[in-house]
Design a protein around this motif. Structure first.
Motif, PDB file in Angstrom:
ATOM      1  N   VAL A 173     -23.833 -22.894 -16.815  1.00 21.41           N
ATOM      2  CA  VAL A 173     -23.374 -23.851 -17.825  1.00 21.41           C
ATOM      3  C   VAL A 173     -23.869 -25.253 -17.425  1.00 21.41           C
ATOM      4  O   VAL A 173     -23.501 -25.771 -16.368  1.00 21.41           O
ATOM      5  N   LYS A 206     -24.072 -27.924 -19.788  1.00 25.20           N
ATOM      6  CA  LYS A 206     -23.735 -28.875 -20.860  1.00 25.20           C
ATOM      7  C   LYS A 206     -23.437 -30.256 -20.267  1.00 25.20           C
ATOM      8  O   LYS A 206     -23.332 -30.405 -19.046  1.00 25.20           O
ATOM      9  N   TYR A 228     -23.346 -31.567 -16.372  1.00 23.63           N
ATOM     10  CA  TYR A 228     -22.133 -32.157 -15.786  1.00 23.63           C
ATOM     11  C   TYR A 228     -22.474 -33.504 -15.116  1.00 23.63           C
ATOM     12  O   TYR A 228     -21.962 -33.835 -14.035  1.00 23.63           O
ATOM     13  N   LEU A 285     -22.415 -22.876 -26.923  1.00 22.16           N
ATOM     14  CA  LEU A 285     -21.008 -22.489 -26.840  1.00 22.16           C
ATOM     15  C   LEU A 285     -20.189 -22.928 -28.052  1.00 22.16           C
ATOM     16  O   LEU A 285     -19.145 -22.355 -28.331  1.00 22.16           O
ATOM     17  N   LYS A 330     -17.165 -15.395 -31.063  1.00 25.09           N
ATOM     18  CA  LYS A 330     -16.041 -15.862 -30.249  1.00 25.09           C
ATOM     19  C   LYS A 330     -14.738 -15.229 -30.731  1.00 25.09           C
ATOM     20  O   LYS A 330     -14.436 -15.228 -31.928  1.00 25.09           O
ATOM     21  N   ARG A 381      -8.288 -22.689 -29.378  1.00 20.77           N
ATOM     22  CA  ARG A 381      -9.165 -23.775 -29.835  1.00 20.77           C
ATOM     23  C   ARG A 381     -10.121 -23.207 -30.896  1.00 20.77           C
ATOM     24  O   ARG A 381     -10.154 -23.655 -32.023  1.00 20.77           O
ATOM     25  N   HIS A 391     -12.484 -17.430 -23.885  1.00 22.71           N
ATOM     26  CA  HIS A 391     -12.389 -18.486 -22.866  1.00 22.71           C
ATOM     27  C   HIS A 391     -10.955 -18.582 -22.367  1.00 22.71           C
ATOM     28  O   HIS A 391     -10.010 -18.515 -23.147  1.00 22.71           O
ATOM     29  N   ASN A 397     -14.906 -18.383 -16.846  1.00 22.66           N
ATOM     30  CA  ASN A 397     -15.405 -19.688 -16.395  1.00 22.66           C
ATOM     31  C   ASN A 397     -15.451 -19.708 -14.861  1.00 22.66           C
ATOM     32  O   ASN A 397     -15.204 -18.682 -14.215  1.00 22.66           O
ATOM     33  N   SER A 398     -15.720 -20.864 -14.259  1.00 23.59           N
ATOM     34  CA  SER A 398     -15.797 -20.932 -12.787  1.00 23.59           C
ATOM     35  C   SER A 398     -14.533 -20.395 -12.133  1.00 23.59           C
ATOM     36  O   SER A 398     -14.591 -19.611 -11.183  1.00 23.59           O
ATOM     37  N   ARG A 438     -19.586 -17.337 -16.843  1.00 19.32           N
ATOM     38  CA  ARG A 438     -20.094 -18.638 -17.292  1.00 19.32           C
ATOM     39  C   ARG A 438     -19.653 -19.739 -16.320  1.00 19.32           C
ATOM     40  O   ARG A 438     -18.822 -20.586 -16.643  1.00 19.32           O
ATOM     41  N   PRO A 439     -20.234 -19.776 -15.119  1.00 21.64           N
ATOM     42  CA  PRO A 439     -19.855 -20.819 -14.173  1.00 21.64           C
ATOM     43  C   PRO A 439     -20.404 -22.180 -14.575  1.00 21.64           C
ATOM     44  O   PRO A 439     -21.570 -22.307 -14.922  1.00 21.64           O
ATOM     45  N   GLY A 440     -19.544 -23.194 -14.531  1.00 21.03           N
ATOM     46  CA  GLY A 440     -19.955 -24.570 -14.787  1.00 21.03           C
ATOM     47  C   GLY A 440     -19.675 -25.424 -13.562  1.00 21.03           C
ATOM     48  O   GLY A 440     -20.517 -25.554 -12.666  1.00 21.03           O
ATOM     49  N   TYR A 444     -14.473 -32.790 -13.177  1.00 20.78           N
ATOM     50  CA  TYR A 444     -15.305 -32.698 -14.388  1.00 20.78           C
ATOM     51  C   TYR A 444     -15.479 -34.065 -15.052  1.00 20.78           C
ATOM     52  O   TYR A 444     -16.566 -34.447 -15.461  1.00 20.78           O
TER      53      TYR A 444
HETATM   54  C1  LIG Z   1     -17.552 -25.537 -20.247  1.00 17.51           C
HETATM   55  C2  LIG Z   1     -17.354 -24.102 -20.481  1.00 17.51           C
HETATM   56  C3  LIG Z   1     -17.483 -23.192 -19.421  1.00 17.51           C
HETATM   57  C4  LIG Z   1     -17.638 -23.620 -17.982  1.00 17.51           C
HETATM   58  O1  LIG Z   1     -16.366 -23.986 -17.488  1.00 17.51           O
HETATM   59  P1  LIG Z   1     -16.148 -24.405 -15.955  1.00 17.51           P
HETATM   60  O2  LIG Z   1     -14.686 -24.567 -15.820  1.00 17.51           O
HETATM   61  O3  LIG Z   1     -16.885 -25.700 -15.775  1.00 17.51           O
HETATM   62  O4  LIG Z   1     -16.720 -23.319 -15.146  1.00 17.51           O
HETATM   63  C5  LIG Z   1     -17.431 -21.851 -19.713  1.00 17.51           C
HETATM   64  N1  LIG Z   1     -17.215 -21.422 -20.985  1.00 17.51           N
HETATM   65  C6  LIG Z   1     -17.053 -22.271 -22.018  1.00 17.51           C
HETATM   66  C7  LIG Z   1     -16.807 -21.731 -23.386  1.00 17.51           C
HETATM   67  C8  LIG Z   1     -17.093 -23.634 -21.802  1.00 17.51           C
HETATM   68  O5  LIG Z   1     -16.919 -24.476 -22.818  1.00 17.51           O
END
Ligand SMILES: *Cc1c(COP(=O)(O)O)cnc(C)c1O
Length: 358
Positions: free
Chosen positions: A33, A35, A39, A80, A122, A129, A159, A194-195, A210-212, A343
């Motif tokens: 991720v 976006k 970051y 996303l 989704k 959301r 999510h 997510n992370s 989906r690691p960010g 973040y």
């Molecule tokens: C931003 C986002 C992520 C990444 O989240 P982190 O907490 O940064 O890992 C994953 N999935 C979706 C849908 C997001 O919007």
């Protein structure tokens, strides 16, 4: 000559953090991720550094996906937030962008059928959301098939709302809703984590995680720092000391006299402020460092500078570089002092601060 305030970005640390995510993802693959300008680290540089190892990127919006293409990279890019206009589906199709369709309008655009990119759907499992209700998924899928888009569907996405809190029952509940809702289509991929989900033992990550934040060394888990989770800091935010002085006991420093010296105190001014994205809510006591020696902020953060107490760094002098966060002082610590999360700090660094890549 420009001031030496800069965000130094360690791309090797970024790659090691991605490897950590990929290992923790187990049999799932990890889409990176990137976006919000990676970051705050620079989307082109971040995506390029990961290009050899990352099979897929994820961004919020199409502008960010275009920035990845402009960097010369050709992996698929997941959007996303889906698309914001019908015409964007055409751009998705020809650029290999994969929108996550989440509402009625986007579904109608797909049904109109002039352009059929590969896409994700989704499912709302409780974050509330975005996404289709689980009970509506059957009907949504029937419309997808009818529109001839079934073969373009890559997977289902959901999510987590509370994965940062290991004691929450919400994550297991969302996982169960997701599994049940999607069980009728075993051939369609799934992406949920997510992370934070990478650090929940036994948590299924399905086909794609989906690691960010973890890629950038920030902690996704409440009460833990990135390094405590085996993550390395990627950004080191640095600025020079531009003056030092001794403030006499009883004198104050900065706006509002927010800090008053209890004893004669050697202090310094650092050339970074809230207009650079340093949080104004970081008060007296927020850590910083000089030469790996921890020091503390005093008084209020100004627009272009902030004050530090140099009692712990008696040799510090003008021109020395102060680390606001990085290897000695974790971004998670500063975030906690400012009442926010890493973040927000990382994505908030403004364009006045050059990114320097090492
Ligand atoms: C931003 C986002 C992520 C990444 O989240 P982190 O907490 O940064 O890992 C994953 N999935 C979706 C849908 C997001 O919007």
């Amino acid at each position: 000559m420009p001031r030496s305030t800069a965000a130094c970005i360690d791309l090797e640390a970024l790659k090691r953090n991605y490897r950590t995510a990929a290992e923790r993802a187990g049999s799932a693959r990890a889409m990176a991720v990137v976006k919000a300008d990676g970051y705050g680290h620079g989307i082109a540089q971040v995506a390029s550094a990961l290009a050899d190892v990352v099979p897929r990127y994820a961004v919020a919006c199409i502008e960010e996906a275009l920035a990845i293409r402009a960097a010369g990279l050709d992996q698929p890019v997941v959007l996303l937030q889906g698309v914001h206009a019908r015409g964007d589906l055409a751009d998705c199709e020809c650029s290999n962008f994969e929108p996550v369709l989440h509402n009625e309008k986007q579904l109608e655009w797909l049904e109109q059928g002039d352009h059929m990119p590969r896409f994700w759907l989704k499912v709302n499992t409780g974050m509330n959301r975005l996404g289709f209700w689980p009970d509506d998924l059957q009907a949504v899928m029937a419309r997808v098939e009818k529109a001839g888009a079934g073969s373009r569907l890559l997977g289902f996405v959901s999510h987590f709302a509370c994965a940062d809190d290991a004691s929450s029952t919400m994550t297991a509940a969302q996982t169960a809703v997701f599994e049940t809702a999607t069980s009728a289509w075993p051939g369609v991929m799934k992406s949920l984590g997510n992370s934070a989900a990478h650090f929940i033992s036994g948590q299924p990550l399905f086909d794609w995680s989906r690691p960010g934040i973890m890629l950038y060394g920030g902690s996704p888990v409440v009460g833990k720092t990135g390094p405590e989770l085996g993550l390395e800091p990627v950004m080191s935010l640095e600025a020079p000391l531009i003056t030092t002085r001794v403030v006499r006991a009883g004198e104050a420093v900065g706006y509002g006299r927010a800090w008053v010296a209890e004893r004669d105190t050697r202090m310094g001014m650092v050339a970074i402020g809230y207009a650079d994205g340093y949080p104004r809510h970081a008060g007296t006591g927020t850590p910083a460092a000089i030469d790996s020696q921890r020091i503390r902020l005093i008084g209020r953060v100004s627009m272009d500078m902030l004050a530090v107490d140099l009692s712990n760094a008696p040799d510090a002098s003008e021109g020395d570089r102060v680390e606001l966060w990085g290897k000695t002082v974790g971004v998670d610590e500063v975030a906690a002092c400012a009442g926010t999360i890493s973040y927000e700090l990382l994505t908030g660094i403004t364009s006045r601060v050059p990114r320097i890549y090492i």
